[in-house]
Design a protein around this motif. Structure first.
Motif, PDB file in Angstrom:
ATOM      1  N   ALA A   1       5.194  -5.813   1.216  1.00  0.00           N
ATOM      2  CA  ALA A   1       5.208  -7.014   2.059  1.00  0.00           C
ATOM      3  C   ALA A   1       5.743  -6.736   3.461  1.00  0.00           C
ATOM      4  O   ALA A   1       5.189  -7.214   4.454  1.00  0.00           O
ATOM      5  CB  ALA A   1       6.023  -8.109   1.382  1.00  0.00           C
ATOM      6  N   ALA A   2       6.832  -5.985   3.562  1.00  0.00           N
ATOM      7  CA  ALA A   2       7.434  -5.724   4.877  1.00  0.00           C
ATOM      8  C   ALA A   2       6.491  -4.926   5.769  1.00  0.00           C
ATOM      9  O   ALA A   2       6.377  -5.193   6.970  1.00  0.00           O
ATOM     10  CB  ALA A   2       8.756  -4.983   4.708  1.00  0.00           C
ATOM     11  N   LEU A   3       5.794  -3.952   5.194  1.00  0.00           N
ATOM     12  CA  LEU A   3       4.877  -3.133   5.972  1.00  0.00           C
ATOM     13  C   LEU A   3       3.641  -3.924   6.384  1.00  0.00           C
ATOM     14  O   LEU A   3       3.126  -3.760   7.494  1.00  0.00           O
ATOM     15  CB  LEU A   3       4.467  -1.905   5.162  1.00  0.00           C
ATOM     16  N   LYS A   4       3.169  -4.805   5.505  1.00  0.00           N
ATOM     17  CA  LYS A   4       2.014  -5.637   5.828  1.00  0.00           C
ATOM     18  C   LYS A   4       2.245  -6.420   7.107  1.00  0.00           C
ATOM     19  O   LYS A   4       1.365  -6.540   7.952  1.00  0.00           O
ATOM     20  CB  LYS A   4       1.743  -6.635   4.693  1.00  0.00           C
ATOM     21  N   ASP A   5       3.431  -6.985   7.232  1.00  0.00           N
ATOM     22  CA  ASP A   5       3.723  -7.879   8.349  1.00  0.00           C
ATOM     23  C   ASP A   5       3.624  -7.170   9.687  1.00  0.00           C
ATOM     24  O   ASP A   5       3.147  -7.733  10.669  1.00  0.00           O
ATOM     25  CB  ASP A   5       5.116  -8.490   8.170  1.00  0.00           C
TER      26      ASP A   5
END
Length: 340
Positions: A159-163
């Motif tokens: 999730a953190a990398l997606k953002d």
């Protein structure tokens, strides 16, 4: 300009895509969203020439594909970015990006812009998921495609990398001034990245508009629910507004005639009344979200809504509360019998 006109796809007797039309301008990013099996990836494959259309046409400046005249993928000058990266494991980053590229300076440019210079001689097995996706994007853009097609490019990342990566990809596409169709199942990704959003259900395009319009003025309850948390209240249209369990909404939408309607209520459309001297609901649950809390509330009318407030606002299940509309714009309303 990419044009898709009356596109339909059937697998035997099963309809996958039904009469879809849209255009894609110079550097526009179109996000296609919808539940699993709605046909969004099939549209991408049709545009790429990987799946033949049963009817309609897909056309660009120098080619036009129909059910009678299929243009093969290699003749379309399209670039594809896949969710599984599709990199050559035995080649380095530089070799992957330069694969069959006539002008290596373009490869150098995208390696630099996407922060891959120090990974030139590294093989994919030693890269993180985000780095692999940057390599896949650099390889695609180095070939100077007329259109880029992205099939859930961030679905395999945390999730953190997606953002952060969603913005890197958007910036790269805008810098390259190339139009793109981006398939995703992530509503927040679609709303934040796209210039326009197309919402699909059962192979039918339910709405195609700006992210703001799709969210605040959805074409039907399905779009409203799919693009965010949505509750619905019964309403009665009157000359001076719409009467509901939360009182009268003074802003009556021009398109609404007298009678019963469904009122779309987002969690941010309602607030707690500080005095609370006239309770009209009971707290069902409270969910801590960090900066905010999400409350489930059953109104005295028997209807349920959600309300999002600052994390410092604390109520516990069973508390009686008073809530009211907090919308600055006319709410989206639908016919009382509408359910899709």
């Amino acid at each position: 300009m990419l044009q898709v006109n009356n596109l339909s796809v059937h697998y035997g007797d099963k309809r996958i895509i039904n009469d879809i039309s849209f255009t894609l301008s110079s550097d526009e990013i179109l996000m296609l969203v919808g539940p699993t099996g709605c046909g969004k990836t099939t549209i991408l494959q049709c545009v790429a020439g990987l799946v033949p259309q049963s009817a309609g046409e897909v056309a660009f400046t120098n080619w036009r594909s129909t059910s009678q005249k299929h243009i093969p993928p290699e003749k379309r000058n399209l670039g594809m970015v896949f969710q599984d990266f599709a990199l050559f494991p035995h080649l380095t980053v530089e070799q992957n990006v330069c694969f069959r590229v006539k002008d290596s300076t373009l490869a150098d440019q995208w390696l630099e812009l996407l922060g891959l210079n120090d990974k030139r001689h590294v093989k994919p097995g030693n890269l993180s998921g985000g780095q692999k996706q940057r390599v896949a994007l650099a390889r695609t853009l180095a070939h100077q495609p007329s259109v880029v097609l992205l099939d859930e490019p961030l679905s395999n990342l945390d999730a953190a990398l997606k953002d952060s990566l969603r913005w890197d990809i958007r910036d790269a596409l805008k810098r390259a001034q190339v139009p793109a169709i981006w398939v995703t199942h992530d509503q927040s990704e679609a709303l934040s990245v796209g210039d326009r959003v197309g919402v699909l259900k059962d192979g039918i395009l339910q709405q195609l508009d700006t992210p703001e319009r799709c969210f605040s003025a959805p074409s039907n309850p399905f779009v409203a629910r799919f693009l965010g948390e949505a509750s619905f209240l019964r309403g009665q249209v009157q000359p001076d507004g719409i009467n509901s369990a939360l009182g009268v909404i003074n802003k009556r939408p021009e398109s609404v005639s007298d009678g019963e309607v469904q009122i779309l209520v987002r969690p941010d459309d309602v607030l707690f009344v500080e005095s609370g001297d006239k309770p009209n609901g009971t707290i069902d649950y409270s969910r801590y979200e960090g900066e905010t809390r999400l409350f489930g509330i059953t109104l005295h009318s028997g209807e349920s809504i959600k309300l999002r407030a600052n994390h410092e606002v604390v109520f516990k299940p069973g508390d009686n509360v008073q809530v009211a509309f907090n919308a600055n714009e006319s709410p989206a309303v639908f016919p009382a019998e509408s359910s899709s």
